[in-house]
Design an enzyme around this catalytic site. Sequence first.
Site, short mmCIF file in Angstrom:
data_model
loop_
_atom_site.label_atom_id
_atom_site.label_comp_id
_atom_site.label_asym_id
_atom_site.label_seq_id
_atom_site.Cartn_x
_atom_site.Cartn_y
_atom_site.Cartn_z
N HIS A 73 0.84 -1.20 0.00
CA HIS A 73 0.00 0.00 0.00
C HIS A 73 0.87 1.25 0.00
O HIS A 73 1.93 1.29 0.64
CB HIS A 73 -0.98 0.01 1.17
CG HIS A 73 -0.35 0.01 2.53
ND1 HIS A 73 0.12 1.17 3.13
CD2 HIS A 73 -0.11 -0.97 3.42
CE1 HIS A 73 0.59 0.89 4.33
NE2 HIS A 73 0.48 -0.41 4.53
N ASP A 75 -0.17 4.38 0.95
CA ASP A 75 -0.52 5.40 1.94
C ASP A 75 0.21 5.16 3.25
O ASP A 75 0.64 4.05 3.56
CB ASP A 75 -2.03 5.47 2.16
CG ASP A 75 -2.62 4.16 2.68
OD1 ASP A 75 -2.25 3.09 2.16
OD2 ASP A 75 -3.45 4.20 3.61
N ASP A 105 6.67 0.95 6.78
CA ASP A 105 5.27 0.60 6.49
C ASP A 105 4.71 1.48 5.38
O ASP A 105 4.06 2.47 5.64
CB ASP A 105 4.46 0.77 7.78
CG ASP A 105 3.02 0.32 7.66
OD1 ASP A 105 2.71 -0.46 6.73
OD2 ASP A 105 2.20 0.74 8.48
N GLU A 137 -5.00 1.84 2.50
CA GLU A 137 -4.99 0.64 3.33
C GLU A 137 -5.19 1.00 4.80
O GLU A 137 -5.86 0.27 5.55
CB GLU A 137 -3.65 -0.10 3.16
CG GLU A 137 -3.56 -1.45 3.87
CD GLU A 137 -3.03 -1.37 5.29
OE1 GLU A 137 -3.10 -2.39 6.01
OE2 GLU A 137 -2.56 -0.29 5.70
N GLU A 138 -4.61 2.12 5.22
CA GLU A 138 -4.63 2.50 6.63
C GLU A 138 -6.00 2.93 7.12
O GLU A 138 -6.21 3.10 8.32
CB GLU A 138 -3.61 3.61 6.89
CG GLU A 138 -2.16 3.27 6.55
CD GLU A 138 -1.55 2.28 7.53
OE1 GLU A 138 -2.27 1.80 8.42
OE2 GLU A 138 -0.35 1.97 7.39
N GLU A 165 4.11 -6.34 3.80
CA GLU A 165 4.02 -5.64 5.08
C GLU A 165 5.24 -6.00 5.94
O GLU A 165 5.85 -7.06 5.77
CB GLU A 165 2.75 -6.04 5.83
CG GLU A 165 1.46 -5.49 5.24
CD GLU A 165 1.18 -4.06 5.67
OE1 GLU A 165 2.04 -3.45 6.34
OE2 GLU A 165 0.10 -3.55 5.34
N HIS A 359 3.98 3.24 12.35
CA HIS A 359 3.05 4.22 12.92
C HIS A 359 3.66 5.06 14.04
O HIS A 359 2.96 5.86 14.66
CB HIS A 359 1.77 3.55 13.45
CG HIS A 359 0.98 2.83 12.41
ND1 HIS A 359 -0.30 2.35 12.62
CD2 HIS A 359 1.28 2.49 11.14
CE1 HIS A 359 -0.74 1.75 11.54
NE2 HIS A 359 0.21 1.81 10.62
#
Length: 385
Positions: A73, A75, A105, A137-138, A165, A359
């Site tokens: 992903h 984003d 990520d 995705e997030e 991932e 994150h």
Amino acid sequence: MSELDHTLELLGDLVACPTVSSESNLACIDMLAERLEKAGARVEVFKDETGEKANLYASLGPDVKGGILLSGHSDVVPVEGQDWSSDPFAMTEANGRLHGRGTCDMKGFIAACVAMAPQLAAQASSRPLHFAFTHDEEVGCLGAKSLADQLKNRENLPSVAIIGEPTSMRVVEGHKGCCEYTTRFSGRSGHGSDPAAGVNAVEYASRYIARLMELRETLKARTPPASPFEPPWTTINTGALIGGHAHNVIPAQAEVQWEMRPVAEGDASFVRGELQRYINEMLLPEMQAIAPEAAIWTETVGETPGLMPMSEGEAAALACALTGSNGGALVPFNTEAGIFQQLGIDVIVCGPGSIEQAHKPDEYLEISQLQQCLAMLERLGPRLA
């Protein structure tokens, strides 16, 4: 330049694209599309209805069934409220670590795949290699779900997929699903000196949260006997309670943001059913006895399926051979893997970096992890010939 140098250069460019889920990812997708086209890939870009987000799907090699898909992903999560030591959107290197939002990520994996594309293009003579880079995705795997709709009727789908991932390059065969909801409460405002004259949306939202907590305990008793996950039962988490303006005002509006991670078929519908019964039989009658206009409604932010482990799956066998791993693991976090599995593709999750860094402020990817990922892709090439 070495493949690592090419990857580092591209990763720096990707990090410089602030693809927070609330913003456009078009610059990032355009960059990847240009690189893949130069490598000889057949590239398709699918924009969403706003025109500000896009998925990319590209293919190398023959246009036949049974290819291998590499997916990630584009984003990233926001940086607001986080104490970063450097600009999160300018990649920096220190002590063998690449710092920047999305390095781990999961732009590191994407950069490695695209940097290796020219070499892989020269090798993909018998088996096709596909790339899927998605948006949002997030915030509910919105892009992957849209891309799956675009691909589901195609004849020449890949048979194997690797979702990159961050797993520290471990092969992951399974994870729970993830269902995210926002439940909103509309009551009646009033002066705090007479609580009975209004309908306090925050208080009713709090009772709803209490019911969520009760159901969380109930779900433990529904744990499948052979559940391979940790924890082995379906979990519920309350992420936010929002409402109210002042000490002396009865709040008319409130919302609860919550999630559920199912392990057993039927758990999600059980929870939703119990909550709706509680609303219909308890909360709403009390609210509407004072304010007939009172209401409670739930928005589904996203319902993403889990990844179910496949016995003797080709994806796990392939990934273990490419990485030197002895077997697959299970993880508690959710990915887009289950969406691709529902297309009939055999899927595993394996990528550089640790989920422990995702994150967080000063997010980083160790260069050694990126090198391991490049080595995996190097070993993949001969299997396409």
